[in-house]
Scaffold this active site. Structure first.
Site, PDB file in Angstrom:
ATOM      1  N   PHE A  10     -51.140 -53.670   4.454  1.00 45.07           N
ATOM      2  CA  PHE A  10     -50.127 -53.109   3.554  1.00 45.07           C
ATOM      3  C   PHE A  10     -49.607 -51.821   4.167  1.00 45.07           C
ATOM      4  CE2 PHE A  10     -48.419 -50.640   0.066  1.00 45.07           C
ATOM      5  CZ  PHE A  10     -47.674 -51.584  -0.621  1.00 45.07           C
ATOM      6  N   LYS A  25     -49.885 -40.061   0.586  1.00 44.51           N
ATOM      7  CA  LYS A  25     -50.807 -40.074  -0.546  1.00 44.51           C
ATOM      8  C   LYS A  25     -51.529 -38.738  -0.723  1.00 44.51           C
ATOM      9  CE  LYS A  25     -51.657 -45.071  -1.099  1.00 44.51           C
ATOM     10  NZ  LYS A  25     -51.262 -45.218  -2.505  1.00 44.51           N
ATOM     11  N   ASP A  45     -52.028 -46.639  10.381  1.00 44.03           N
ATOM     12  CA  ASP A  45     -51.541 -46.316   9.043  1.00 44.03           C
ATOM     13  C   ASP A  45     -52.704 -45.700   8.273  1.00 44.03           C
ATOM     14  OD1 ASP A  45     -50.944 -46.310   6.337  1.00 44.03           O
ATOM     15  OD2 ASP A  45     -49.911 -48.229   6.368  1.00 44.03           O
TER      16      ASP A  45
END
Length: 405
Positions: free
Chosen positions: A140, A254, A225
């Site tokens: 993702f 985040k 990532d």
């Protein structure tokens, strides 16, 4: 009806695009690892806004940074730079492999920048044929059309027309599947150093080193990532630091802002030079407010005591989940690293992770899922041990309610 009371779940259905299906619970305030809703019901937060609220809610250092910067300067275009952005970039460079930083607003935008940079680097250095990107099934990387295509979950990328080309997917922790796809036409291999949405799956040492070696052999960039794993989540400042493998490009978001929207792409000077003036940009990237809050979050997390505490708290967390499992036998495995934890449901409870999430909410606990069969936890990195204990008691009640039907 008062204005506040009219802001309920029914209003969502009236005015919001229906791509979400949120809980009927509407939180209105938080402090540390506790949250209160419109009816003043209290919840312990084991979700962290999906690994975003790394210091819980309303951490004093973040609140002070926001208030102070909010009285100075809110926004500038990138025709000019600003002090908070420069300070944060310097700290990111000083604390990681990177020599250059690009700021964005989110993880998806950070990944978009990384993918564009990889393609532009390959074009400039190796020519027009080196365009292929290898990523991983169940990965993702965001919801822009490029990043969702690179992410290995067709359910998220199907149904929007022709996808960006030259994107291929290998199997995570299967080096042979990477070998079958990689070639001198590969410009980048993009991966999470611990798969999040795909099931909280850690890489083996042999796999992660093997991918690095394959990239070197084929002159491809290795892109990590770290949107979910970065800024202390695994007990290292960034997960690559605990894997003895260094990427060429790293993305972070985040937890970087502790709840304030910000993302960044980190890389070397030699690679960064291929994003020349005008090749990429972001209106809000490097926003002074975001960078000021992120600097406070980064300073707080990048402390040996805080990072060591993540691992200590992770042990308490996993031990508690294993104790629950000894009583109810609902999990086949507790996995993850640091405070990114997945409880994998047994065959008898496959596909029912959302039921556990809902039952936990009814008991005053906020949790997550990672797919249909994994309950995920990503609490504050500084959550008090007492809140872990109380949250696990509430989760045990939720588990018991499901087991007993």
């Amino acid at each position: 009806m008062t204005e506040q009371n009219s802001a309920n779940r029914d209003l969502f259905d009236q005015v919001m695009v229906p791509n979400y299906s949120p809980s009927a619970v509407i939180p209105v305030r938080g402090k540390g690892s506790r949250v209160w809703d419109q009816d003043n019901n209290e919840y312990i937060d084991f979700a962290g806004g999906i690994a975003v609220n790394c210091l819980g809610h309303c951490h004093p250092a973040l609140v002070e940074a926001l208030k102070t910067q909010g009285e100075k300067l809110w926004h500038l275009s990138n025709v000019m730079t600003n002090e908070p952005a420069l300070r944060l970039a310097k700290k990111l460079v000083d604390s990681t492999f990177a020599e250059k930083v690009y700021f964005a607003n989110s993880g998806a935008e950070s990944n978009e920048a990384a993918l564009k940079l990889a393609r532009r680097w390959a074009l400039d250095v190796h020519g027009a044929d080196k365009t292929e990107i290898i990523a991983f099934k169940q990965g993702f990387h965001g919801r822009t059309f490029f990043t969702v295509t690179v992410g290995g979950q067709a359910a998220y990328s199907d149904g929007f027309g022709p996808k960006p080309g030259d994107v291929f997917h290998a199997e995570y922790n299967n080096l042979d599947s990477v070998k079958e796809l990689i070639s001198d036409k590969t410009c980048a291999v993009v991966m999470e150093p611990l798969q999040g949405e795909g099931g909280i799956i850690s890489p083996t040492n042999e796999f992660i080193q093997g991918v690095r070696d394959l990239c070197d052999q084929h002159n491809a960039l290795l892109v990590f990532d770290e949107v979910q794993t970065g800024v202390g989540r695994t007990g290292d400042l960034y997960a690559y630091m605990g894997l003895n493998v260094t990427p060429d490009i790293l993305t972070t978001a985040k937890a970087l802002g502790g709840g304030f929207p910000i993302g960044a792409m980190l890389t070397t000077t030699e690679i960064a030079k291929h994003l020349k003036i005008g090749t990429h940009g972001s209106t809000y990237g490097g926003n002074p407010l975001a960078c000021a809050v992120a600097e406070a979050a980064f300073d707080t997390v990048n402390d040996p005591a805080v990072l060591a505490g993540v691992l200590t708290k992770a042990t308490i967390f996993k031990d508690g989940l294993n104790n629950i499992n000894e009583k109810y036998n609902v999990f086949k495995e507790i996995r993850g690293k640091g405070l990114l934890i997945g409880a994998v449901l047994t065959d008898d409870y496959q596909g029912r992770a959302k039921e556990f999430l809902n039952a936990a909410m009814s008991e005053g606990l906020m949790s997550l899922v990672a797919g249909a069969s994994i309950v995920r936890f990503a609490p504050s990195l500084v959550i008090p041990d007492a809140d872990i204990a109380e949250g696990l008691l509430r989760f045990e009640k939720a588990v018991a309610s499901i087991v007993k039907g």
